[in-house]
Scaffold this active site. Sequence first.
Site, PDB file in Angstrom:
ATOM      1  N   GLY A  49     -80.187  55.376  14.624  1.00  0.00           N
ATOM      2  CA  GLY A  49     -80.171  54.274  13.655  1.00  0.00           C
ATOM      3  C   GLY A  49     -78.972  54.478  12.739  1.00  0.00           C
ATOM      4  O   GLY A  49     -78.744  55.583  12.218  1.00  0.00           O
ATOM      5  N   ASP A 240     -75.431  47.939  14.176  1.00  0.00           N
ATOM      6  CA  ASP A 240     -74.695  49.210  14.108  1.00  0.00           C
ATOM      7  C   ASP A 240     -73.278  49.019  13.588  1.00  0.00           C
ATOM      8  O   ASP A 240     -72.652  49.954  13.096  1.00  0.00           O
ATOM      9  CB  ASP A 240     -74.664  49.863  15.487  1.00  0.00           C
TER      10      ASP A 240
HETATM   11  O1  MRU Z   1     -79.261  53.814  19.701  1.00  0.00           O
HETATM   12  P1  MRU Z   1     -79.922  53.697  18.350  1.00  0.00           P
HETATM   13  O2  MRU Z   1     -81.400  53.926  18.391  1.00  0.00           O
HETATM   14  O3  MRU Z   1     -79.214  54.517  17.301  1.00  0.00           O
HETATM   15  O4  MRU Z   1     -79.698  52.158  17.963  1.00  0.00           O
HETATM   16  C1  MRU Z   1     -80.203  51.697  16.751  1.00  0.00           C
HETATM   17  C2  MRU Z   1     -80.022  50.253  16.531  1.00  0.00           C
HETATM   18  O5  MRU Z   1     -79.459  49.544  17.346  1.00  0.00           O
HETATM   19  C3  MRU Z   1     -80.492  49.715  15.219  1.00  0.00           C
HETATM   20  O6  MRU Z   1     -80.906  48.375  15.356  1.00  0.00           O
HETATM   21  C4  MRU Z   1     -79.360  49.767  14.193  1.00  0.00           C
HETATM   22  O7  MRU Z   1     -78.793  51.040  14.144  1.00  0.00           O
HETATM   23  C5  MRU Z   1     -79.831  49.397  12.827  1.00  0.00           C
HETATM   24  S1  MRU Z   1     -80.833  50.678  12.067  1.00  0.00           S
HETATM   25  C6  MRU Z   1     -81.185  50.060  10.528  1.00  0.00           C
END
Ligand code: MRU
Length: 361
Positions: A49, A240
């Site tokens: 995240g 992200d």
């Molecule tokens: O691969 P991840 O689990 O790190 O991806 C996370 C996401 O895509 C979330 O939607 C994003 O980081 C927003 S967290 C507030």
Amino acid sequence: MSAFRTIWTTEDRFVEVIDQRSLPHEWVVVKLLTYKDAEVAIKDMTVRGAPLIGATAAYGIYLAVREMVEQELDGSFLDLAFTDLRASRPTAVNLFWALDKMRAALDNATDFLQTAWEAAGAIVEEDVETCRMIGVHGLPILEAISARKNGETINILTHCNAGMLGCIEWGTITSPIYQAVQKGLKVHVWVDETRPRNQGANLTCYELTRHNVNHTLIVDNTGGHLMQHGMVDMVIVGTDRTTRQGDVANKIGTYLKALAANDNNIPFYVALPSTTLDWTINDGLKEIPIEERNQDEVKYVIGKSKTTGKLDEVLICPETTKASNYGFDVTPARLVTGLITERGVCEASEAGLLGLFPEKY
Ligand code: MRU
């Protein structure tokens, strides 16, 4: 707001995080003692995240400074820590924002260790307040839908986990949801399971359960059907990296939800702290690096075995089948109804963003 945070410090001034790979089945805490521990935690997705990746990297730099001071290493060790942490994951821009912030703090420091400790702590506290404010600004959107439906349940669809587990507390998409529930609004969340790593099933369902929010888990392909049948009032996702013109990179599959929402005239919102804005780029499709991960994440599903009750990995295709594993996709700004930030809600466009962040002109 919550009974726990996703990252915290210990009495001996080390750092602890929840191993999110074990949720929702086991609560495992991992102590980070070195910057390499922080780097590995980001790489293997013990933490994930965008905001939490940034916070972990910031504490990674604190740990590197501590190693440097305690082992009397020279500045090249710290440079290496910055380089390694920068390479830990490519898409979430919060990582680079947090590292730049730590570098700037250390550039002006006399007491390196104390400065790094305070700067990392400030990044964590800033995220908590930022996410709380995203909720304050997002809440009126939910209130308007509730009023339009005469107080009937608001059905929200989300993808991946952009909740408190991806941040420190509150979360981005969950902050308006938690604040709406606290105010007595009726809310129900459709949770996309979010293959291949199932952040929706494992993490979003876990935290919605802990916060007593009514929710239903669906497979990733269900959203379009629900939208066609009037069963979704709004979509909210996290991001992200969002570009200056409002293109949104988020977990793979987000774009398909945006297309379906657009076809069904359903508002599609993105909740984000300004630390996820990349002001240096415009065209998300061309300029955002998309992470590609190991094919085994697609070929194997991890879960709690019905027979042994233990976590297990199960192969779901012929062993020799090739799999591709793109971690993120980009939703063009034209498909985004609005960006919910800590300063307010704006159109997904350069003009909209500059209206809230005029210092970026
Ligand atoms: O691969 P991840 O689990 O790190 O991806 C996370 C996401 O895509 C979330 O939607 C994003 O980081 C927003 S967290 C507030």
